[in-house]
Design a protein around this motif. Structure first.
Motif, PDB file in Angstrom:
ATOM      1  N   THR B   4       0.864  -1.175   0.000  1.00  0.00           N
ATOM      2  CA  THR B   4       0.000   0.000   0.000  1.00  0.00           C
ATOM      3  C   THR B   4       0.896   1.219   0.000  1.00  0.00           C
ATOM      4  N   TYR B   5       0.761   2.080  -0.992  1.00  0.00           N
ATOM      5  CA  TYR B   5       1.580   3.297  -1.037  1.00  0.00           C
ATOM      6  C   TYR B   5       1.135   4.235   0.070  1.00  0.00           C
ATOM      7  N   PRO B   6       2.070   5.054   0.558  1.00  0.00           N
ATOM      8  CA  PRO B   6       1.692   6.037   1.578  1.00  0.00           C
ATOM      9  C   PRO B   6       0.554   6.906   1.053  1.00  0.00           C
ATOM     10  N   PRO B  11      -4.722  -1.020  -1.030  1.00  0.00           N
ATOM     11  CA  PRO B  11      -3.441  -1.571  -1.476  1.00  0.00           C
ATOM     12  C   PRO B  11      -3.338  -1.620  -3.004  1.00  0.00           C
ATOM     13  N   SER B  12      -2.139  -1.336  -3.560  1.00  0.00           N
ATOM     14  CA  SER B  12      -1.917  -1.454  -5.004  1.00  0.00           C
ATOM     15  C   SER B  12      -1.635  -2.900  -5.372  1.00  0.00           C
ATOM     16  N   LEU B  13      -1.057  -3.644  -4.428  1.00  0.00           N
ATOM     17  CA  LEU B  13      -0.914  -5.087  -4.590  1.00  0.00           C
ATOM     18  C   LEU B  13      -1.484  -5.706  -3.326  1.00  0.00           C
ATOM     19  N   SER B  32      -4.152  -0.744 -17.043  1.00  0.00           N
ATOM     20  CA  SER B  32      -3.308   0.292 -16.453  1.00  0.00           C
ATOM     21  C   SER B  32      -3.741   0.551 -15.011  1.00  0.00           C
ATOM     22  N   GLY B  33      -2.763   0.686 -14.142  1.00  0.00           N
ATOM     23  CA  GLY B  33      -3.060   0.947 -12.728  1.00  0.00           C
ATOM     24  C   GLY B  33      -3.347  -0.300 -11.919  1.00  0.00           C
ATOM     25  N   SER B  34      -3.161  -1.472 -12.532  1.00  0.00           N
ATOM     26  CA  SER B  34      -3.504  -2.704 -11.813  1.00  0.00           C
ATOM     27  C   SER B  34      -2.381  -3.140 -10.870  1.00  0.00           C
ATOM     28  N   GLY B  35      -1.172  -2.580 -11.012  1.00  0.00           N
ATOM     29  CA  GLY B  35      -0.098  -2.922 -10.072  1.00  0.00           C
ATOM     30  C   GLY B  35       1.088  -3.627 -10.699  1.00  0.00           C
ATOM     31  N   LYS B  36       1.166  -3.634 -12.047  1.00  0.00           N
ATOM     32  CA  LYS B  36       2.253  -4.353 -12.719  1.00  0.00           C
ATOM     33  C   LYS B  36       3.614  -3.723 -12.441  1.00  0.00           C
ATOM     34  N   SER B  37       3.698  -2.410 -12.621  1.00  0.00           N
ATOM     35  CA  SER B  37       4.984  -1.745 -12.396  1.00  0.00           C
ATOM     36  C   SER B  37       5.409  -1.865 -10.938  1.00  0.00           C
ATOM     37  N   SER B  38       4.426  -1.898 -10.042  1.00  0.00           N
ATOM     38  CA  SER B  38       4.768  -2.045  -8.629  1.00  0.00           C
ATOM     39  C   SER B  38       5.514  -3.355  -8.380  1.00  0.00           C
ATOM     40  N   ILE B  39       5.136  -4.384  -9.112  1.00  0.00           N
ATOM     41  CA  ILE B  39       5.835  -5.667  -8.952  1.00  0.00           C
ATOM     42  C   ILE B  39       7.293  -5.535  -9.371  1.00  0.00           C
TER      43      ILE B  39
HETATM   44  N1  LIG Z   1       4.370   6.313  -5.830  1.00  0.00           N
HETATM   45  C1  LIG Z   1       3.062   6.032  -5.737  1.00  0.00           C
HETATM   46  N2  LIG Z   1       2.327   6.601  -4.749  1.00  0.00           N
HETATM   47  C2  LIG Z   1       1.020   6.336  -4.613  1.00  0.00           C
HETATM   48  N3  LIG Z   1       0.362   5.503  -5.392  1.00  0.00           N
HETATM   49  C3  LIG Z   1       1.017   4.882  -6.400  1.00  0.00           C
HETATM   50  C4  LIG Z   1       2.416   5.132  -6.613  1.00  0.00           C
HETATM   51  N4  LIG Z   1       2.830   4.397  -7.678  1.00  0.00           N
HETATM   52  C5  LIG Z   1       1.734   3.737  -8.098  1.00  0.00           C
HETATM   53  N5  LIG Z   1       0.652   4.023  -7.333  1.00  0.00           N
HETATM   54  C6  LIG Z   1      -0.696   3.454  -7.486  1.00  0.00           C
HETATM   55  O1  LIG Z   1      -0.597   2.071  -7.428  1.00  0.00           O
HETATM   56  C7  LIG Z   1      -1.434   1.454  -8.386  1.00  0.00           C
HETATM   57  C8  LIG Z   1      -0.612   0.533  -9.265  1.00  0.00           C
HETATM   58  O2  LIG Z   1       0.316   1.293 -10.006  1.00  0.00           O
HETATM   59  P1  LIG Z   1       1.293   0.602 -11.052  1.00  0.00           P
HETATM   60  O3  LIG Z   1       1.982  -0.513 -10.358  1.00  0.00           O
HETATM   61  O4  LIG Z   1       2.145   1.672 -11.602  1.00  0.00           O
HETATM   62  O5  LIG Z   1       0.311   0.077 -12.134  1.00  0.00           O
HETATM   63  P2  LIG Z   1       0.553  -0.387 -13.637  1.00  0.00           P
HETATM   64  O6  LIG Z   1       2.016  -0.456 -13.879  1.00  0.00           O
HETATM   65  O7  LIG Z   1      -0.122  -1.718 -13.726  1.00  0.00           O
HETATM   66  O8  LIG Z   1      -0.108   0.607 -14.501  1.00  0.00           O
HETATM   67  C9  LIG Z   1      -2.102   2.591  -9.141  1.00  0.00           C
HETATM   68  O9  LIG Z   1      -3.408   2.746  -8.613  1.00  0.00           O
HETATM   69  C10 LIG Z   1      -1.271   3.786  -8.850  1.00  0.00           C
HETATM   70  O10 LIG Z   1      -2.063   4.941  -8.793  1.00  0.00           O
END
Ligand SMILES: Nc1ncnc2c1ncn2[C@@H]1O[C@H](COP(=O)(O)OP(=O)(O)O)[C@@H](O)[C@H]1O
Ligand SMILES: [Mg+2]
Lengths: 291, 220
Positions: B4-6, B11-13, B32-39
């Protein structure tokens, strides 16, 4: 090869914001030379205290009309006094000679005073200069004694003035130091910003933290070293032009500033300057370049 | 694990659990926004999970000391949608820079960089600057830079996101070749064409949860 990379990056960085670098170096010169000057003054006052307190005296001035019997009475009293270290009888003639020597640069003053206008006195060195009050109580009322003067009080006034000048220059050095510090932090931020792409790639491929930060920290240290050398040059110029030049008459009284002390300032200023800049740069980077 | 981002409300994941074997080729897909880059960021230790563990190359990186991270990152190569090349350096210099800053000598760079540029198909274009290269060629430089250290894992976050379909296929072939050398490849994409052609493992995420994990999968 690593060292070469880091050094090259440092020079490029300094050149890239050359105006900022110059501003940083100038504030460092000013703050470090103020700091050096007040350190020198501190050492100087210490030396002067040692020098003058060693020969600090109580002067018992005698009346013009004093009788020989009264004089020898006082003398024998002093000789047997346990507080007294030694006694010197300064005749009118000796007083005049000393006066002439002390004010040889002011012949008008010397001419204005007649050879027997200065009072004779006993110059009394005490084992403990602080016991002046007891001496005063014992001798001030004796027949033939004019006044008893504690020279330490006079010195104390001079030292108080020097002390406040010194504190003032420390405060100014502190403020200038703060300005220099903020400029270092700012310069480092600008440098880190202008290299943000490189830094991002470096972090990505796993460059170590010190490797990423070293060029920036070295930039600050380099500026500090340059600043401290120039600050030292200022001190040298100050000594040659002011202390040994225009104010040479004063240094008879205040003791000359020794080259040893001036030269000691170079490593001290370089050390303080580079450590403070390095820490400032490093702390700035901690906030600016997160892992 | 959960991330969960601050300041984020949810939670994003959310309680995600995945295991990827050495040598695998895995697609993460999802809107988009599903959490892929977060992984990807979690695997790089750019961010830390709030709950759970991230284990990469047998090491638990979520609790890794920060001074150990640089050497950990040397075992991972990264490619992004925006290439992230240094504009004032040539293709050769961009790749060599990655070696230089981890302490490799110029002699090593002279030996290894032309090799890897040849491998990605940029032989003869070593001395071009990024602006003198096409998007596909720039991404090849980025792949060369990611691969020059022979990492165990190659992470690619939408590497074809800025490329046309033909160029995308070429980059995919390249990643496939790299995978065949034994490198694990984890690729984030929402390019259905590519996923359908490659027929590799597909993990689909939606709203921070895994909704599908399929060997030899296709897009949606
Ligand atoms: N630094 C951040 N601070 C707060 N929320 C974030 C941050 N980075 C991503 N998010 C949120 O986390 C979710 C997943 O983001 P992300 O992993 O970038 O998705 P994807 O790559 O699948 O598009 C999104 O809802 C995005 O808004
Ligand atoms: Mg993304």
């Amino acid at each position: 090869m690593r060292a070469k990379y880091v050094l090259a990056e440092m020079l490029v960085g300094l050149w890239r914001n050359v105006t900022m670098t110059i501003a940083m170096i100038i504030t460092m010169i000013v703050s470090l030379s103020m700091l050096g000057a007040s350190l020198l003054m501190y050492m100087q006052v210490d030396e002067m205290k040692g020098h003058y307190y060693e020969q600090v005296e109580v002067s018992i001035y005698l009346e013009k009309s004093i009788q020989d019997a009264e004089r020898s009475d006082i003398k024998s009293k002093l000789d047997s006094d346990p507080l007294v270290k030694n006694v010197l009888w300064e005749t009118k003639e000796m007083a005049y000679e000393n006066f002439k020597a002390q004010f040889r640069d002011a012949p008008d003053l010397v001419n204005a005073i007649g050879a027997d206008e200065l009072p004779e006195s006993f110059r009394v060195a005490l084992h403990d200069p602080k016991k002046f009050d007891q001496i005063n109580a014992t001798y001030a009322g004796l027949p033939g004694v004019d006044t008893v003067v504690d020279q330490q009080k006079l010195l104390q006034k001079i030292f108080d003035i020097l002390g406040s000048i010194q504190n003032l220059s420390l405060v100014v050095a502190g403020f200038m130091g703060l300005a220099a510090l903020l400029l270092v932090a700012n310069t480092i931020q600008v440098a880190a910003y202008s290299k943000r792409r490189e830094v991002a790639v470096m972090k990505l491929v796993g460059a170590s933290n010190w490797f990423i930060q070293a060029p920036f920290v070295l930039e600050a240290v380099f500026a500090a070293l340059l600043g401290s050398i120039l600050a030292w040059v200022m001190l040298v110029v100050g000594k040659v032009v002011l202390i040994d030049g225009k104010l040479a008459a004063l240094t008879d009284l205040l003791l000359p500033v020794s080259w040893g002390n001036v030269n000691l300032m170079l490593p001290i200023l370089a050390g303080i300057g580079s450590v403070v800049s390095a820490v400032t740069a490093w702390v700035t980077l901690r906030f600016y370049i997160r892992v | 694990m959960t991330k969960t981002y601050p300041k984020a409300s949810r939670p994003s994941l959310d309680d995600v659990s995945v295991s990827i074997e050495k040598g695998d080729f895995v697609f993460f897909i999802g809107p988009s926004g599903s959490g892929k880059s977060s992984i990807v960021k979690l695997m790089l230790h750019e961010i830390k999970p709030n709950k759970g563990k991230v284990i990469v190359n047998g090491k638990e990186i979520s609790s890794m000391r920060s001074w150990k991270i640089p050497s950990f990152r040397r075992s991972i190569g990264c490619v992004f949608q925006d290439f992230r090349l240094l504009p004032n350096k040539t293709a050769y210099e961009n790749v060599a820079f990655a070696l230089e800053v981890i302490g490799k000598s110029k002699a090593v760079a002279r030996r290894v960089v032309p090799e890897v540029l040849e491998l990605v198909g940029l032989g003869g274009k070593e001395h071009r600057y990024p602006h003198e290269l096409s998007g596909g060629e720039q991404q090849r430089v980025a792949v060369a830079r990611a691969f020059v250290n022979r990492p165990l894992i190659l992470l690619a976050d939408e590497p074809t996101g800025n490329l046309d379909p033909d160029t995308s296929i070429e980059i995919m072939r390249l990643l496939d070749r790299i995978n065949r050398t034994g490198t694990t490849v984890v690729m984030v994409t929402h390019d259905s064409n590519i996923v359908n052609q490659m027929r590799r493992r597909v993990i689909e995420i939606e709203g921070g949860r895994i909704v599908r994990d399929q060997a030899r999968g296709v897009y949606g």
